[in-house]
Design a protein around this motif. Structure first.
Motif, short mmCIF file in Angstrom:
data_model
loop_
_atom_site.label_atom_id
_atom_site.label_comp_id
_atom_site.label_asym_id
_atom_site.label_seq_id
_atom_site.Cartn_x
_atom_site.Cartn_y
_atom_site.Cartn_z
N ALA A 29 0.82 -1.21 0.00
CA ALA A 29 0.00 0.00 0.00
C ALA A 29 0.85 1.26 0.00
CB ALA A 29 -0.93 0.00 1.21
N TYR A 53 -3.79 3.00 -7.50
CA TYR A 53 -4.70 3.07 -6.35
C TYR A 53 -5.62 4.29 -6.44
CZ TYR A 53 -1.45 -0.27 -4.13
OH TYR A 53 -0.67 -1.35 -3.83
N PHE A 100 -5.15 4.87 3.15
CA PHE A 100 -4.02 3.95 3.22
C PHE A 100 -3.55 3.82 4.67
CE2 PHE A 100 -4.16 6.16 -0.78
CZ PHE A 100 -4.06 5.15 -1.72
#
Length: 595
Positions: A517, A526, A534
């Motif tokens: 991430a 993303y 996140f």
């Protein structure tokens, strides 16, 4: 010339003479002592602890102007461990009851902490053992020097520090080795052990010290005093480089110093994309000091708090009051943002006797997460009661259910929350009126029923690392299949896109969690599929924010559309590289690593 391969902890380039320190500290001292030596050993321990405390206080004071508050708090963590009566009492008990020498007792207690943390199926929590090792190592070195002085060794021979600038070679990456009391400059670090999320790793990155770890048998492969080049970005140590390579790396090292100075200013960037779209940056934490780091770095709250630690320090369950106190501290430190607590997630390999009867053949795919908690209902309800009590009168506290594969599991946990809240009310105990609720998606089956899970939950948390490992059937800790885990497989992008669409259509948040991430090269995808939250290690916050601030939603959407049409991992990589080159060209310089 020899090239040794390791793992990057802190990027950059350093050149210089390598000094191997601490490889002979275990020689020359007994394990057991006679009864009449006990008092002398205890006095050595007390003096070693006091000397270590003074060193840490001195280091904190001397670096107060050069380090941020988050890094300075690492010294506070070490001072707190020195003042922990359990730590010192455990050493004293072994000296008095079992006649261990004080140095052997320190090694034994530190090894016990290592054993506890190594049992955790979590890289982050494993790295927390390094704090205990650092403190034990500092005390032990001070005691070693004192004993050698008593034995007649001249003071100048006790852990002599190299003159001038040098590259440090050591067994483990330790805070102790980053700050020498004579204030000599360490230009680079190479170690056999240590990790990116340890406090020493955080400090190395904060200080801009290029650092490599994972080079086994270092002392047998590199002689003390050899000239080396630390190419930390590539994880390579060049021993005795030729003149041409040395000149190239001297230029690269100067360039790294310039870039590092600019990166320090990136920690103040706003939590938005370049065109103003808000992005939520949450902490992924495993203890209170990490929560404090998240707050210091200006993160928006705690997206995932791992609760395993208190269940691993002893064989029996922690008491409800102990859990309430701990969870209350987490909520207090993250008062301005959400705090999501992941329920206990350990495998049978962790040897928690009340949870697992024995080791399974494949513990990672066995009774873990919600599966084991539903079988051992009292452990589940213990955590739920503690969280309900700790969150009384607080907003934005939540429960994360790990290793979910079906809606039924989620419903059973939610029912337990409702039942325990009612029981607490009947008992007259304050408890949270609202406790938010979400599954952690790490099993591919859960990803495919993401919409159904969202109908039962307040949000969705996707553990990207675990999801990719299970989707691609590749253990990220197995070097033989590491390339399979690391590849940019189109199926992973398609699955994340599907989850993002489900969350958007149901108007519920989705948070990505894990090391993947925080990967800058994946951020355009993303953001392009609509992910705006996140949960990452605090150490990654500045880098992620810096990358987010360079992007616009429109360009991310175009990149995401291209990626979702890519049939092969090679095509995915090509699209990501092209996208990065375009952004670099707009800023007027080539992408790093390109001519």
């Amino acid at each position: 010339m020899t090239v040794l391969k390791g793992e990057c902890v802190a990027p950059g380039v350093a050149l210089g003479t390598i000094r191997l320190l601490g490889f002979d500290d275990e020689a020359g001292f007994p394990t057991r002592i006679p009864a009449d030596q006990v008092d002398e050993e205890l006095n050595l321990l007390r003096r070693g602890v006091e000397q270590s405390r003074g060193q840490l206080e001195d280091l904190r004071a001397r670096h107060e102007d050069s380090l941020g508050q988050s890094e300075l708090r690492i010294f506070d963590v070490h001072l707190a461990l020195l003042d922990d009566p359990m730590f010192v009492a455990a050493i004293e008990k072994m000296v008095v009851d079992e006649r261990y020498s004080v140095r052997a007792a320190i090694r034994k207690v530190a090894a016990d902490y290592d054993r506890i943390f190594e049992l955790v199926e979590d890289d982050y929590l494993r790295e927390r053992a390094s704090d205990f090792r650092d403190v034990a190592e500092r005390v032990q070195r001070n005691i070693t020097d004192a004993q050698r002085m008593l034995g007649g060794a001249p003071t100048a021979t006790l852990h002599p520090e190299p003159e001038g600038h040098y590259v440090l070679g050591a067994r483990r990456l330790r805070v102790n080795d980053l700050f020498k009391l004579d204030n000599e400059r360490v230009d680079g670090i190479v170690t056999e052990e240590g990790g990116i999320s340890s406090h020493a790793g955080i400090l190395a990155r904060s200080m801009g010290i290029p650092t490599i770890t994972g080079i086994r048998d270092l002392a047998s492969k590199v002689e003390d005093g050899a000239f080396v080049v630390v190419d930390a970005g590539s994880g390579e140590l060049h021993v005795h480089p030729d003149a041409r390579l040395r000149a190239e790396y001297e230029t690269a090292a100067a360039r790294h110093r310039d870039v590092a100075g600019a990166a320090a200013a990136a920690t103040g960037v706003p939590h938005t994309t370049r065109d103003g779209a808000p992005v939520e940056i949450l902490g992924a934490c495993g203890n209170l000091s990490e929560v404090e780091l998240a707050r210091t770095f200006g993160m928006d709250g705690v997206g995932v708090y791992r609760t395993e630690l208190l269940f691993l320090v002893e064989a029996r369950k922690p008491t409800e009051d102990v859990l309430v106190h701990h969870y209350s501290q987490v909520l207090q430190q993250s008062a301005l943002g959400p705090a999501w607590f992941r329920l206990l997630d350990v495998t049978s390999h962790s040897q928690v006797p009340w949870l697992h009867a024995g080791k399974e053949r494949n513990p990672a795919l066995g009774q873990r997460g919600v599966r084991s908690l539903l079988l051992e209902a009292e452990g589940l309800r213990l955590q739920i009661r503690a969280l309900l009590r700790a969150a009384a009168g607080r907003d934005r506290a939540g429960v994360l259910v790990p290793f979910v594969t079906s809606v039924t599991e989620l419903q059973r946990v939610r029912a337990a929350v409702l039942e325990e809240r009612q029981a607490l009310r009947k008992a007259g105990l304050p408890c949270a009126e609202v406790l938010e609720f979400a599954p952690i998606v790490e099993v591919p089956a859960a990803a495919f029923v993401g919409r159904a899970l969202l109908n039962e939950a307040d949000m969705l948390v996707v553990s990207v690392d675990d999801l990719q490992a299970l989707l691609l059937a590749a253990d990220r800790d197995n070097p033989g299949v590491r390339d399979y885990y690391a590849m940019y497989h189109p199926a992973m992008f398609e699955l994340l896109h599907r989850l993002a669409q489900d969350a958007a259509e149901l108007e519920k948040p989705l948070t990505l969690f894990g090391e993947l991430a925080a990967q800058p090269e994946l951020m355009p995808f993303y953001l392009g599929v609509g992910i705006r939250s996140f949960a990452i290690a605090p150490a990654h916050a500045a880098g992620v924010l810096e990358q987010v601030h360079k992007l616009t939603v429109d360009e991310c959407q175009r990149t995401a559309e291209q990626l979702l049409q890519a049939p092969r991992a090679l095509d995915v990589q090509r699209i990501l590289l092209t996208s990065a080159d375009r952004r670099a060209a707009r800023r007027g310089r080539p992408r790093s690593g390109k001519a």
